[in-house]
Design an enzyme around this catalytic site. Structure first.
Site, PDB file in Angstrom:
ATOM      1  CG  ASP A 168      -3.862  -8.427  -5.937  1.00  0.00           C
ATOM      2  OD1 ASP A 168      -4.363  -8.416  -4.656  1.00  0.00           O
ATOM      3  OD2 ASP A 168      -4.709  -8.953  -6.837  1.00  0.00           O
TER       4      ASP A 168
ATOM      5  CB  ILE B  27      -2.909  -2.894  -6.380  1.00  0.00           C
ATOM      6  CG1 ILE B  27      -3.636  -3.766  -6.993  1.00  0.00           C
ATOM      7  CG2 ILE B  27      -3.675  -1.664  -5.982  1.00  0.00           C
ATOM      8  CD1 ILE B  27      -4.763  -4.488  -6.571  1.00  0.00           C
ATOM      9  NE  ARG B  28      -3.196   3.158  -5.864  1.00  0.00           N
ATOM     10  CZ  ARG B  28      -3.629   4.229  -5.016  1.00  0.00           C
ATOM     11  NH1 ARG B  28      -4.135   5.189  -5.183  1.00  0.00           N
ATOM     12  NH2 ARG B  28      -3.046   4.343  -3.735  1.00  0.00           N
TER      13      ARG B  28
ATOM     14  N   GLY C 140      -0.687   4.796  -0.686  1.00  0.00           N
ATOM     15  CA  GLY C 140      -1.876   5.078  -0.087  1.00  0.00           C
ATOM     16  C   GLY C 140      -1.408   6.437   0.883  1.00  0.00           C
TER      17      GLY C 140
ATOM     18  CE1 TYR D  13     -10.105   0.293   8.011  1.00  0.00           C
ATOM     19  CE2 TYR D  13     -10.955   1.493  10.022  1.00  0.00           C
ATOM     20  CZ  TYR D  13      -9.876   1.261   8.866  1.00  0.00           C
ATOM     21  OH  TYR D  13      -8.764   1.968   9.337  1.00  0.00           O
TER      22      TYR D  13
ATOM     23  CE  LYS E 174      -7.808  -1.242  10.035  1.00  0.00           C
ATOM     24  NZ  LYS E 174      -6.464  -1.725   9.367  1.00  0.00           N
TER      25      LYS E 174
ATOM     26  N   GLY F  38       0.759  -1.237  -0.103  1.00  0.00           N
ATOM     27  CA  GLY F  38       0.032  -0.106   0.177  1.00  0.00           C
ATOM     28  C   GLY F  38       0.917   1.111  -0.037  1.00  0.00           C
TER      29      GLY F  38
HETATM   30  N1  SER Z   1      -8.941   7.246   9.329  1.00  0.00           N
HETATM   31  C1  SER Z   1      -9.641   5.965   9.232  1.00  0.00           C
HETATM   32  C2  SER Z   1     -11.080   5.821   8.762  1.00  0.00           C
HETATM   33  O1  SER Z   1     -11.604   6.875   8.785  1.00  0.00           O
HETATM   34  C3  SER Z   1      -9.842   5.022  10.630  1.00  0.00           C
HETATM   35  O2  SER Z   1      -8.804   4.487  10.734  1.00  0.00           O
HETATM   36  O3  SER Z   1     -11.761   5.098   8.139  1.00  0.00           O
END
Ligand code: SER
Length: 314
Positions: free
Chosen positions: A48, A35-36, A11, A137, A141, A8
């Site tokens: 990937d 991946i880019r 990112g 998400y 986590k 990543g």
């Molecule tokens: N900054 C992240 C989000 O907003 C939180 O880990 O998804």
């Protein structure tokens, strides 16, 4: 000597982490992957993370000794496509851990304030507490934190992680997160002296300036393992703020700045399920975590840096 594979790398965190690691350990010691495609100044490979063969082959080719696994979907994107989020966030993590187990690599991956949920104590959220997130998400986590601890306990992999707050930076934008407003507000303040926030007034979340976040990764990875009682993942904290706090900090530099609100129910619901503020005592005691930027220092630096990076307006 460290040789670090970063996933990543294009990112929000990766873009700056790679630069910092290269200045600290040497350009060729840091293998950026994403991946880019990228035109990178140092070693770069397209990777990937959901492809285990490709992951192994890049790690072996460069004989890395550390993986920093950043590739993941953020909270709002994950909510719009939960199955895809599971595949990328969990599939990618599992591959990264397997590579680290088999090649005996040190391992870092970020967790998040998203690992907490509506039943978690909201103020000064403790290190060890109730974690019942209500987002995909967050589910990823929490599962990720447990999986990393499992790989440490079961296989002896040196896994380490932090729970990042919303990260604020000016190099690469975040994408699809709930805390992204706290980045956008600075760009809009400079562009049009106003910002319409999709998060409601009075919604407190934990935030951190990117230099503190990067330093935390390095300090944790270099810390003495004998002192680590926890591993995955440490609470870290710098700034507990609501949209109006950012507005007030910006108004000290741009007095005409105005904020108004058009709340996005999806992201507001996510924000409401996260803590207001975080207790980082364990990170401070076990590996000396320290944040240098409060909201005033961060705001001054953000506005200066964005101005420097944008062409002057006539
Ligand atoms: N900054 C992240 C989000 O907003 C939180 O880990 O998804």
């Amino acid at each position: 000597m460290k040789k670090i594979l970063v996933t990543g790398a294009r990112g929000q965190i990766g873009s700056e982490l790679v630069t910092k690691l290269r200045s600290q350990y040497g350009t060729d010691q840091v293998i950026a992957t994403d991946i880019r495609e990228a035109n990178d100044e140092g070693p770069f490979e397209v990777l990937d993370v959901t492809n285990p063969e490709q992951f192994f082959s890049v790690a072996k080719k460069y004989e890395v000794d550390t993986v920093m696994h950043l590739a993941a979907l953020l909270s709002a994107t994950a909510e719009s496509n939960p199955k895809r989020a599971w595949d990328i966030n969990m599939g990618g993590l599992m591959n990264a851990l397997e590579v680290s187990r088999e090649l005996e690599l040190q391992f870092f991956t970020p967790s998040s304030i998203g690992a907490f949920g509506p039943t978690t104590p909201k103020d000064q959220t403790p290190q060890d507490t109730l974690q019942r997130p209500t987002t995909m998400y967050g589910v990823n986590k929490v599962a990720g934190e447990l999986l990393c601890d499992y790989y440490h306990e079961r296989f002896g992999v040196d896994t380490r992680g932090v729970r990042f707050p919303g990260l604020i930076s000016y190099v690469a934008p975040p994408g699809g997160g709930t805390t992204d407003y706290a980045v956008e507000i600075y760009y809009e303040a400079l562009k049009q002296q106003k910002y319409t926030s999709y998060i409601a007034e009075g919604t407190y979340m934990d935030m951190m300036y990117m230099p503190d976040a990067l330093q935390a990764i390095i300090d944790l990875m270099e810390s003495d393992p004998a002192k680590l009682v926890h591993r995955n993942a440490f609470n870290i904290a710098a700034i507990s703020a609501a949209p109006e706090d950012f507005a007030a900090a910006i108004q000290k530099h741009i007095p005409d700045f105005q904020i108004d609100y058009e709340v996005d129910p999806v992201r507001q619901k996510i924000a409401d399920s996260w803590p207001n503020s975080i207790d980082a005592t364990a990170a401070t005691v076990e590996w000396g975590f320290k944040a240098n930027y409060d909201i005033a220092a961060m705001t001054k630096d953000m506005l200066e840096k964005i101005k420097q990076s944008e062409p002057a307006k006539s």
